[in-house]
Write a protein that holds these residues in place. Structure first.
Motif, PDB file in Angstrom:
ATOM      1  N   ARG A   1       0.009  -0.743   2.138  1.00  0.00           N
ATOM      2  CA  ARG A   1      -0.611  -0.595   0.826  1.00  0.00           C
ATOM      3  C   ARG A   1      -1.030  -1.957   0.275  1.00  0.00           C
ATOM      4  O   ARG A   1      -2.128  -2.113  -0.264  1.00  0.00           O
ATOM      5  CB  ARG A   1       0.359   0.084  -0.137  1.00  0.00           C
ATOM      6  CG  ARG A   1      -0.257   0.445  -1.472  1.00  0.00           C
ATOM      7  CD  ARG A   1       0.708   1.232  -2.349  1.00  0.00           C
ATOM      8  NE  ARG A   1       1.111   2.461  -1.695  1.00  0.00           N
ATOM      9  CZ  ARG A   1       2.378   2.768  -1.392  1.00  0.00           C
ATOM     10  NH1 ARG A   1       3.356   1.923  -1.677  1.00  0.00           N
ATOM     11  NH2 ARG A   1       2.680   3.905  -0.804  1.00  0.00           N
ATOM     12  N   ALA A   2      -0.177  -2.961   0.431  1.00  0.00           N
ATOM     13  CA  ALA A   2      -0.501  -4.307  -0.052  1.00  0.00           C
ATOM     14  C   ALA A   2      -1.697  -4.881   0.719  1.00  0.00           C
ATOM     15  O   ALA A   2      -2.571  -5.521   0.125  1.00  0.00           O
ATOM     16  CB  ALA A   2       0.706  -5.223   0.094  1.00  0.00           C
TER      17      ALA A   2
ATOM     18  N   ASP B   1      -4.818  -3.149  -0.596  1.00  0.00           N
ATOM     19  CA  ASP B   1      -5.176  -3.685  -1.912  1.00  0.00           C
ATOM     20  C   ASP B   1      -5.815  -5.060  -1.798  1.00  0.00           C
ATOM     21  O   ASP B   1      -6.770  -5.378  -2.504  1.00  0.00           O
ATOM     22  CB  ASP B   1      -3.936  -3.765  -2.813  1.00  0.00           C
ATOM     23  CG  ASP B   1      -3.416  -2.400  -3.209  1.00  0.00           C
ATOM     24  OD1 ASP B   1      -4.167  -1.408  -3.085  1.00  0.00           O
ATOM     25  OD2 ASP B   1      -2.246  -2.325  -3.639  1.00  0.00           O
ATOM     26  N   THR B   2      -5.291  -5.881  -0.896  1.00  0.00           N
ATOM     27  CA  THR B   2      -5.849  -7.214  -0.686  1.00  0.00           C
ATOM     28  C   THR B   2      -7.277  -7.133  -0.158  1.00  0.00           C
ATOM     29  O   THR B   2      -8.165  -7.847  -0.640  1.00  0.00           O
ATOM     30  CB  THR B   2      -4.972  -8.008   0.297  1.00  0.00           C
ATOM     31  OG1 THR B   2      -3.650  -8.078  -0.230  1.00  0.00           O
ATOM     32  CG2 THR B   2      -5.515  -9.402   0.505  1.00  0.00           C
TER      33      THR B   2
END
Length: 64
Positions: free
Chosen positions: A31-32, A35-36
């Motif tokens: 998820r990170a 998002d990045t």
């Protein structure tokens, strides 16, 4: 860059990530990462649009 990575290479990479980070952290890392990438894409889109606004009227960017 990733032309030489096949299915077996992806499975090995995912297995190593699972061993290193564990099953609880893997979805959070995914998820990170997503998002990045989304933020980077939005930022570059903003930079490109700003560059186009600075062109004089009637001038177009050359197509690559």
């Amino acid at each position: 860059m990733f032309n030489n990575i096949g299915v077996s290479g992806l499975i090995i990479i995912l297995a190593i990530a699972l061993i290193v980070f564990g099953p609880a952290k893997l979805p959070l890392l995914g998820r990170a990462f997503g998002d990045t990438l989304r933020e980077f894409k939005n930022s570059t889109r903003g930079v490109i649009e700003d560059g186009r606004e600075e062109l004089p009227p009637g001038k177009e960017e050359p197509r690559a």
